[in-house]
Design an enzyme around this catalytic site. Structure first.
Site, short mmCIF file in Angstrom:
data_model
loop_
_atom_site.label_atom_id
_atom_site.label_comp_id
_atom_site.label_asym_id
_atom_site.label_seq_id
_atom_site.Cartn_x
_atom_site.Cartn_y
_atom_site.Cartn_z
N ILE A 1 0.78 -1.21 0.03
CA ILE A 1 0.14 0.13 -0.14
C ILE A 1 0.97 1.53 0.01
CG2 ILE A 1 -0.48 -0.15 2.63
CD1 ILE A 1 -3.37 0.69 0.66
N VAL B 1 1.56 3.53 2.17
CA VAL B 1 1.44 4.55 3.17
C VAL B 1 1.56 3.83 4.41
CG1 VAL B 1 0.15 6.31 1.69
CG2 VAL B 1 -1.00 4.26 2.88
N LYS C 1 7.90 11.56 16.98
CA LYS C 1 6.70 12.07 16.89
C LYS C 1 6.04 12.16 18.60
CE LYS C 1 1.74 10.46 15.81
NZ LYS C 1 0.82 9.67 15.01
C1 FAD Z 1 -4.73 6.23 3.33
C2 FAD Z 1 -3.92 5.08 4.67
C3 FAD Z 1 -3.40 5.95 5.30
C4 FAD Z 1 -2.62 5.18 6.37
N1 FAD Z 1 -2.07 5.72 7.39
C5 FAD Z 1 -1.47 4.89 8.54
C6 FAD Z 1 -0.66 5.67 9.34
O1 FAD Z 1 -0.35 6.91 9.37
N2 FAD Z 1 -0.39 4.99 10.31
C7 FAD Z 1 -0.62 3.50 10.61
O2 FAD Z 1 -0.09 2.74 11.56
N3 FAD Z 1 -1.21 3.00 9.36
C8 FAD Z 1 -1.61 3.55 8.50
N4 FAD Z 1 -2.27 3.12 7.67
C9 FAD Z 1 -2.54 1.68 7.48
C10 FAD Z 1 -1.01 0.71 7.01
O3 FAD Z 1 -0.83 1.40 5.68
C11 FAD Z 1 -1.09 -0.71 6.99
O4 FAD Z 1 -1.61 -0.90 8.08
C12 FAD Z 1 0.25 -1.05 6.88
O5 FAD Z 1 0.95 -0.48 5.75
C13 FAD Z 1 0.17 -2.58 6.62
O6 FAD Z 1 -0.48 -2.80 5.29
P1 FAD Z 1 -0.47 -4.45 4.92
O7 FAD Z 1 0.98 -5.01 5.00
O8 FAD Z 1 -1.58 -4.90 5.77
O9 FAD Z 1 -0.77 -4.45 3.39
P2 FAD Z 1 -0.04 -4.07 2.04
O10 FAD Z 1 1.06 -3.02 2.25
O11 FAD Z 1 -0.93 -3.74 1.10
O12 FAD Z 1 0.96 -5.35 1.62
C14 FAD Z 1 0.25 -6.48 1.05
C15 FAD Z 1 1.33 -7.33 0.73
O13 FAD Z 1 0.77 -8.80 0.35
C16 FAD Z 1 1.33 -9.08 -0.89
N5 FAD Z 1 0.27 -9.85 -1.61
C17 FAD Z 1 -1.03 -9.54 -1.97
N6 FAD Z 1 -1.70 -10.78 -2.65
C18 FAD Z 1 -0.60 -11.64 -2.87
C19 FAD Z 1 -0.60 -12.89 -3.40
N7 FAD Z 1 -1.71 -13.41 -4.17
N8 FAD Z 1 0.53 -13.49 -3.38
C20 FAD Z 1 1.67 -13.04 -2.80
N9 FAD Z 1 1.45 -11.96 -2.11
C21 FAD Z 1 0.59 -11.04 -2.18
C22 FAD Z 1 1.57 -7.87 -1.68
O14 FAD Z 1 2.71 -8.22 -2.74
C23 FAD Z 1 2.26 -6.96 -0.51
O15 FAD Z 1 3.69 -7.51 -0.18
C24 FAD Z 1 -2.96 3.76 6.26
C25 FAD Z 1 -3.53 3.14 5.36
C26 FAD Z 1 -4.11 3.80 4.38
C27 FAD Z 1 -4.81 3.20 3.31
#
Ligand code: FAD
Length: 503
Positions: free
Chosen positions: A49, A51, A82
């Site tokens: 994502i 962010v 922060k």
């Molecule tokens: C607008 C916005 C602002 C934010 N701001 C904050 C903040 O200020 N502070 C905070 O604590 N959190 C914030 N967050 C939340 C934060 O971004 C997420 O909690 C954090 O980045 C974790 O993301 P993730 O790892 O769950 O998902 P992602 O970063 O989306 O990672 C998903 C992973 O899964 C993998 N993947 C997907 N499908 C497959 C597949 N089929 N096979 C193999 N791999 C796959 C991708 O390659 C990727 O590596 C924010 C979120 C948003 C939307």
């Protein structure tokens, strides 16, 4: 009776964003010395994502539990410190307030500081609540110092967290996890197989590999490849409480020294964030599509940023809520795969850490006794509900009525849990204390005071304190905090001297 162990022998983590690599770094550290094998699969074709760059103080606890040196982490992620969040234009346009980390004031003769402060206000004092919050004064003056240097000083009750570059953070956590023995596979999962009980048996990758594991952690982002697309646990949608459902994000060059706080500014249909890092600033507008188009939101954001754009604005849709079960059978959902609440109080990374803490407390073996899953889910639900109510508090207490969005907020629905809390507070400022909560009473007082809401009475026993002495003691406390803060280095200088980015 014979004791027989039936340990988990293998864990597969799917997804290499912040959630995946936080899980890998923490669990690999805890399981060091056992035979449990950890594999992480991340797709080269599905982007993270990108962010999620502001944290809360529990992030420092995460670093400690994963045995990560904070200085090295900050250098590797171009991080900044922060001290809290400044909320601009939330109560009314032109008004701002601060939500500091750490404590506000100290108990006086056994009395809660807030109650004592209320008494002085009732007697005509104009001292601000924030004058007694060390983190608020340090932030106001853009000063910073680490806690080891502030013990036994008037600033010792402050708290802090980090701002970090999300991409660099995932990369750094990856290096820690790999050094702990985690195996990384770069490929995309295309099918998930279940056994006859419905448990996940294996995942198959586009390159033909098949991975079996005793336990799976779904970190695949919003879609929840394992928890939702496969196990179909369902989703509790909380959009009726929190209507923002999209964000537009953009990065800009820094034109000032980075501030030691996040800024959240209320806008016509939501709010914008500003997260200062060492090398750039992260900006975004979280908005409700019922009140604002993507183009309008992008334009609002571009008008609000300082500095040249580093990338193109990007729209990110989301649905506020959480999975009905975050742990189901042999799968735990983490990060965006588990749910999402708008980042107004920077809580998503905190919820990743808390979910890992609850999971580790209830760590299963291959018998998968239902109690562990139930206990863990109940604890995670509590955390989500706490954060949800605290975020709603910012909207339902605003006095803005200048746009349709804010007029909706004036009469918005409130969960009964929040209604009760507000009713308790209004009587005489008493709020339930729970050490497990992220947002302690001082956080609630900060927002309520920022929204000009005070209780009708203070605690009657505070009247046992001598008014004159009290006023004097508060004045001295405020002065001591201010003088000590002014002796600290500027935040930007502190970073340059102790933890400048290595990029
Ligand atoms: C607008 C916005 C602002 C934010 N701001 C904050 C903040 O200020 N502070 C905070 O604590 N959190 C914030 N967050 C939340 C934060 O971004 C997420 O909690 C954090 O980045 C974790 O993301 P993730 O790892 O769950 O998902 P992602 O970063 O989306 O990672 C998903 C992973 O899964 C993998 N993947 C997907 N499908 C497959 C597949 N089929 N096979 C193999 N791999 C796959 C991708 O390659 C990727 O590596 C924010 C979120 C948003 C939307």
């Amino acid at each position: 009776m014979q004791i027989t162990q039936n340990p988990i022998r293998s864990i597969a983590i799917v997804g290499g964003g912040t959630a995946g690599w936080m899980a890998a770094a923490l669990i690999s550290n805890i399981l060091k010395g056992t035979d449990t094998k950890i594999t992480l699969v991340e797709s080269p074709d599905i982007a993270t994502i990108g962010v999620g760059e502001a944290t809360v103080p529990s992030f420092m606890a995460f670093l400690a539990s994963a045995k990560i040196n904070p200085k090295e982490f900050i250098e590797a992620t171009a991080g900044t410190f922060k001290l809290g969040i400044r909320f601009d234009d939330w109560y009314r346009k032109g008004n701002n307030f601060f939500h500091p980390f750490g404590q506000i004031g100290r108990r006086i003769d056994g009395h809660d500081f807030y109650q004592v402060w209320l008494k002085t206000i009732a007697q005509g004092s104009e001292t601000r609540l924030m004058d007694h919050a060390p983190a608020a004064i340090m932030a106001e003056q853009h000063r910073f110092m680490v806690e080891t240097q502030l013990q036994n000083t008037p600033l010792e009750n402050y708290g802090y967290a980090l701002h970090l570059d999300a991409v660099m953070a995932a990369r750094y956590l990856r290096s820690i996890a790999q050094a702990n023995g985690v195996m990384r596979i770069e490929s995309t999962v295309n099918t998930v197989a279940q056994d006859q009980r419905g448990y996940i048996a294996s995942i198959s990758l586009v390159d033909g590999q098949k991975i079996t594991a005793d336990f799976f952690i779904d970190c695949t982002g919003f879609k929840g490849l394992l928890i939702e697309e496969t196990l179909q646990v369902g989703y509790d949608d909380w959009s009726h409480y929190l209507p923002c459902n999209r964000a537009v994000a953009v990065q800009t060059e820094n034109i000032h020294e980075p501030a030691p706080f996040t800024v959240a500014t209320a806008r016509d249909a939501g709010w914008t964030w500003k997260i200062p890092l060492q090398h750039r600033t992260g900006n975004g507008y979280v908005f409700a599509s019922d009140y604002c188009s993507d183009d309008e939101a992008t334009q609002t954001l571009l008008n609000a940023v300082d500095g040249r754009l580093v990338n193109e604005p990007r729209i990110i849709p989301f649905v506020t809520g959480k999975r009905k079960k975050i742990w189901h059978k042999n799968c735990l959902a983490l990060g965006l795969a588990s749910g999402f609440l708008e980042p107004l109080e920077s809580t998503a990374i905190h919820l990743i850490y808390r979910t890992l803490v609850h999971f580790i407390r209830n760590f299963p073996d291959r018998d998968f006794i239902p109690l562990l899953e139930q206990e863990c889910n109940a604890q995670i639900d509590q955390d989500y509900l706490e954060v949800r109510d605290f975020i709603i508090l910012h909207y339902c207490t605003s006095q803005r009525d200048d746009t349709d969005f804010w007029r909706w907020c004036n009469t918005m629905p409130m969960p009964t849990s929040l209604q009760k809390k507000m009713a308790d507070f209004r009587q005489r400022g008493q709020l339930e204390r729970n050490s497990e909560n992220l947002f302690g009473v001082d956080s609630w007082y900060s927002i309520l005071e920022g929204m000009h809401i005070r209780p009708e009475k203070y605690h009657p026993l505070v009247d046992a304190l001598n008014s004159e002495k009290l006023a004097q003691s508060l004045m001295q406390g405020k002065q001591a905090i201010y003088e000590m803060a002014m002796r600290l280095p500027m935040h930007g200088d502190f970073i340059k001297q102790h933890c400048a980015s290595l990029r």
